[in-house]
Design an enzyme around this catalytic site. Sequence first.
Site, short mmCIF file in Angstrom:
data_model
loop_
_atom_site.label_atom_id
_atom_site.label_comp_id
_atom_site.label_asym_id
_atom_site.label_seq_id
_atom_site.Cartn_x
_atom_site.Cartn_y
_atom_site.Cartn_z
N GLU A 1 0.87 -1.19 0.00
CA GLU A 1 0.00 0.00 0.00
C GLU A 1 0.90 1.24 0.00
OE1 GLU A 1 -3.70 2.38 2.14
OE2 GLU A 1 -2.63 0.88 3.33
N GLU B 1 4.92 4.78 3.73
CA GLU B 1 4.42 6.09 4.19
C GLU B 1 5.63 7.02 4.29
OE1 GLU B 1 1.48 7.80 4.78
OE2 GLU B 1 2.99 9.34 5.13
N ASP C 1 9.68 7.79 0.10
CA ASP C 1 8.81 8.37 -0.93
C ASP C 1 8.58 7.30 -2.00
OD1 ASP C 1 7.75 9.76 -3.18
OD2 ASP C 1 8.57 11.62 -2.38
N ASP D 1 -3.40 11.79 -1.89
CA ASP D 1 -3.56 13.25 -1.91
C ASP D 1 -3.95 13.70 -3.32
OD1 ASP D 1 -2.66 13.39 0.80
OD2 ASP D 1 -0.64 13.03 0.06
N LYS E 1 -4.13 21.26 -8.25
CA LYS E 1 -3.57 22.26 -9.19
C LYS E 1 -2.81 21.56 -10.32
CE LYS E 1 -3.25 25.98 -5.91
NZ LYS E 1 -2.54 26.35 -4.70
N ASP F 1 -12.35 9.22 -2.66
CA ASP F 1 -13.63 9.93 -2.62
C ASP F 1 -13.58 11.13 -3.57
OD1 ASP F 1 -11.65 11.22 -0.93
OD2 ASP F 1 -13.25 12.67 -0.57
N GLU G 1 -8.87 4.08 6.89
CA GLU G 1 -9.30 5.12 7.84
C GLU G 1 -10.12 6.22 7.14
OE1 GLU G 1 -5.78 4.43 8.89
OE2 GLU G 1 -6.19 3.90 10.97
N TYR G 2 -9.56 6.71 6.02
CA TYR G 2 -10.25 7.78 5.30
C TYR G 2 -11.58 7.32 4.74
CZ TYR G 2 -6.69 11.44 5.44
OH TYR G 2 -5.85 12.44 5.85
N GLU G 3 -11.60 6.10 4.25
CA GLU G 3 -12.83 5.55 3.66
C GLU G 3 -13.95 5.47 4.69
OE1 GLU G 3 -12.04 1.87 1.75
OE2 GLU G 3 -14.11 1.57 1.07
N1 SAM Z 1 -4.31 5.34 2.79
C1 SAM Z 1 -4.73 5.94 4.05
C2 SAM Z 1 -6.23 5.93 4.15
O1 SAM Z 1 -6.89 5.72 3.11
O2 SAM Z 1 -6.77 6.10 5.24
C3 SAM Z 1 -4.17 7.37 4.21
C4 SAM Z 1 -4.66 8.38 3.20
S1 SAM Z 1 -3.80 9.94 3.34
C5 SAM Z 1 -4.88 11.08 2.59
C6 SAM Z 1 -2.54 9.81 2.10
C7 SAM Z 1 -1.20 9.35 2.66
O3 SAM Z 1 -0.30 9.11 1.58
C8 SAM Z 1 -0.54 10.40 3.55
O4 SAM Z 1 -0.22 9.82 4.80
C9 SAM Z 1 0.71 10.80 2.77
O5 SAM Z 1 1.80 11.14 3.60
C10 SAM Z 1 0.98 9.56 1.95
N2 SAM Z 1 1.72 9.83 0.70
C11 SAM Z 1 1.38 10.72 -0.24
N3 SAM Z 1 2.28 10.73 -1.25
C12 SAM Z 1 3.22 9.79 -0.91
C13 SAM Z 1 4.41 9.34 -1.54
N4 SAM Z 1 4.83 9.85 -2.72
N5 SAM Z 1 5.12 8.36 -0.94
C14 SAM Z 1 4.70 7.83 0.24
N6 SAM Z 1 3.60 8.24 0.90
C15 SAM Z 1 2.85 9.20 0.32
#
Ligand code: SAM
Length: 211
Positions: free
Chosen positions: A43, A68, A95, A117, A121, A153, A192-194
């Site tokens: 994930e 993460e 990353d 995310d 933009k 979403d 969590e977000y879902e």
């Molecule tokens: N997947 C989880 C959920 O659905 O509940 C968390 C969603 S949260 C909006 C998005 C997560 O992706 C954030 O914790 C962010 O730090 C991580 N993230 C975004 N871009 C990333 C990247 N390029 N590499 C690793 N993590 C990333």
Amino acid sequence: MRLRHIKGAEETIASSPYVIQEPETKKGRWHEVFKNDHPIQIEVGMGKGRFIMELAAAHPDINYIGIERYSSVLLRGLQKRAGLELDNIYFLCVDARDMADLFAPGEVDRIYLNFSDPWPKDRHAKRRLTSPDFMAVYGKILAPEGTVEFKTDNRGLFDYSLEAIPEAGWVITEHTFDLHHSPMAEGNVMTEYEAKFASEGKPICKLIARR
Ligand code: SAM
């Protein structure tokens, strides 16, 4: 996700038995980390990790890796992980852009992108986890039949992905604009977000892509 620097997060992560340090040294050797040849699923952007930890508990014959990039967020996942008896899940604080340095071609069977995310933009489009640059990274490490599963979403990001993923040379085999009321809901594990968005009555979009 609201980000706050948490004192000691880096140190906790650097000494956690659940986080693989220097993951580039494991490239092509992840079966040694898990001590078996089971398929590997990742994930990307696991947040606090509810989704991937639930999957790991339900599927002991699959190996899971949660990625993460923010230590303060991963720390929350580690706290939850400490209470679970699982030997098929590890985390990486990296990353996702660098994944091709960490996994050999074909080493990964499935990649989950959950509530990534949106980066609305245009000038930030390359940061979207379904952008052609990221899809190219996933393509380098996925097995030939490997899939990317994406839930969100955010209708803007989903519509963008429905166009960008095929343009990047992938096939979208299934998609829905309302996951929880579609046949794709079978076996769905909520993130969590879902859970939060679903409780607010927001429809969840999902697609599955393969090369
Ligand atoms: N997947 C989880 C959920 O659905 O509940 C968390 C969603 S949260 C909006 C998005 C997560 O992706 C954030 O914790 C962010 O730090 C991580 N993230 C975004 N871009 C990333 C990247 N390029 N590499 C690793 N993590 C990333």
